[in-house]
Scaffold this active site. Structure first.
Site: not given
Length: 518
Positions: A232, A374, A84-85, A176, A174, A57
């Site tokens: 979608d 997605k 992280c945060y 990710e 991070h 964050g």
């Protein structure tokens, strides 16, 4: 929450890449949900997470108004990974120390593996380096009792910490983002080695579960689906039709702003291939007349959105007994609507959508894709039998070509852009590049230039071509086109599309934090 799977709770503290955590977890075959930090303590008992991940964050734990959680989550006894945060918060809450005033770390960094640990299985050995992505200004200077150091970096002496007894782990970087080279392995190690999860989140299982859920929700009621022609809503419609058959009616509002031949493709697919009841409304004149003289991009979007609702409302009223409205809402839409740190999400979303339907329609929502990202929707589409070429199409904005014609929109401009865009995509496919590009499209610029074609001087439009690569949709870089493909494309456009005498290629990147690339 899907009770059929071991759920992972991701606590959002406002990081712009929180959704990437969910994607990495889902890619590992584990079900997860993102919830804001200020809601999790109220829902955690019902959610019963099998593991918890605290996101990063933008705030500092040293600020009085920083987003926080108490000790409840840490005391649950379930495995936790704090990013992280999240790591700084765990240290602050559990008795460590976080300080400001130190040199921060932003961008690529080298993590030194300090201990052979299950979190780093399959990575570099002890004393060796791993490339990671850092983004922190504050620094952890003391860790809580029971924790040990398992990784360090130049700017973070406690870059990775672990308390195996409590099964709580913290990383200052991070995992990710793609810049952390082995980040996906770190998440898999946490999920499987440390949390012991099964990894049973599959599209085949989701398909069967959702069909049963739709049947239970709808019963014998009738459902209307607002079909946009995009991936979608198309996947949502096919899934719902599999569940309830002819209780579903699709309404396709043709705005006249689709890509060349796309409306015909959609109508043929649903009427002829799937035999799904479809109302096709050709409202192109209505939309193009309303957009005449409109130059402001936000006004264009709002005009299209209002007209879409009006037309859809008129057609829906003709369908007797309709009780439910089906929409292709995705999980990122849900997450944006409950952002942990607030922000201009409503404005941002208007760039990509034409707006929701008004409350007076009194229809109950059926949103079968609201748990999916997605890429998962594309996998589901193939699972349902949709052709890979159809579900693999590049993203297309809700307002259509209207936002790819800066300035005033005319029928002539739309026709020019449709033809040029079709040639561009055709050449990309012929060169075998379509699936290597995340999104490619043409833009008809509000600029004219003088040129010479044959023996005649011309004064015509400039067309820009754009193509970007992306692995996650959060950041993007321009695609490095082979010059021969670009040259062939430009030549065809200038020769075949009357109204264009110059073609340029846009090499703008989309760095983290920017909004759109239409």
């Amino acid at each position: 929450m899907n009770p059929a799977h071991q759920p992972v709770l991701i606590v959002d503290f406002g990081s712009q890449v929180t959704q990437l955590i969910a994607r990495r977890v889902r890619e590992a075959g584990v079900y997860c949900e993102i919830h804001p930090f200020d809601k999790v303590e109220a829902l955690v008992d019902a959610f019963q997470p099998a593991a918890i991940i605290l996101s990063g964050g933008p705030a500092s734990v040293l600020e009085d108004d920083s987003p926080r959680i108490g000790t409840k989550l840490f005391a649950l006894g379930v495995p936790m990974l704090c990013v992280c945060y999240g790591e700084q918060l765990l240290c602050d809450v559990l008795g460590g120390t976080v300080e400001g005033g130190h040199a921060g770390e932003f961008g690529r960094a080298e993590l030194t593996i300090a201990k052979d640990h299950a979190l780093f299985q399959g990575l570099a050995g002890v004393g060796e380096l791993e490339t990671v992505w850092m983004s922190h200004g504050d620094r952890v200077t003391a860790i809580p009792d029971g924790f040990e150091i398992i990784g360090t970096s130049t700017g973070a002496p406690f870059a990775a910490i672990a308390d195996d007894d409590r099964r709580i782990y913290g990383v200052q970087f991070h995992p990710e983002v793609v810049h952390t080279v082995n980040g996906a392995k770190i998440y898999r190690n946490f999920l499987f080695n440390l949390a012991g999860l099964k990894g049973d989140w599959t599209m085949a299982a989701f398909r069967q579960e959702m069909i049963a859920k739709i049947r239970a929700q709808v019963g014998k009621g009738r459902v209307i689906c607002g079909l946009s022609g995009g991936v979608d809503s198309s996947v949502a419609a096919v899934l719902i039709h599999e569940a309830i058959g002819d209780q579903l009616t699709c309404v396709y509002v043709d705005t006249g702003l689709m890509r060349l031949g796309e409306s015909e493709q959609v109508v043929s697919l649903f009427r002829n291939h799937y035999n799904i009841p479809l109302v096709h409304v050709d409202a192109s004149d209505l939309f193009l007349d309303a957009l005449e003289g409109v130059s402001d991009p936000e006004t264009k979007r709002k005009t299209i959105g209002k007209l879409f609702i009006d037309v859809f409302d008129t057609e829906s009223a003709k369908i007797d007994g309709a009780e439910f409205l089906a929409q292709g809402t995705l999980y990122p839409d849900v997450v944006e609507s409950v952002s942990a740190r607030g922000g201009p999400s409503a404005v941002i979303k208007s760039h990509h959508n034409v707006g929701g339907l008004p409350d007076y329609m009194k229809l109950k929502l059926v949103e079968p894709l609201r748990e999916l990202f997605k890429d998962e929707v594309r996998v589901l589409g193939v699972e349902l039998g949709l052709h890979a070429d159809f579900v693999g199409r590049h993203p297309f904005p809700g307002p259509g070509l209207a936002i790819r014609i800066p300035g005033e929109i005319t029928r002539e401009k739309v026709a020019v852009l449709q033809q040029a865009d079709a040639i561009y995509l055709d050449e990309i496919r012929k060169a075998g590049l379509y699936d290597k590009i995340w999104q490619a499209f043409a833009v008809l610029l509000p600029v004219k230039t003088v040129g010479v074609m044959g023996d005649a001087r011309t004064y015509e439009n400039v067309l820009a071509l754009r193509a970007v690569t992306s692995t996650d949709g959060m950041t993007a870089d321009f695609f490095e086109f082979p010059w021969d493909v670009l040259g062939k494309t430009a030549t065809r456009i200038i020769n075949e599309v009357r109204g264009v005498n110059r073609v340029v290629y846009d090499v703008t990147s989309k760095p983290p934090g920017t909004i759109e690339w239409e």
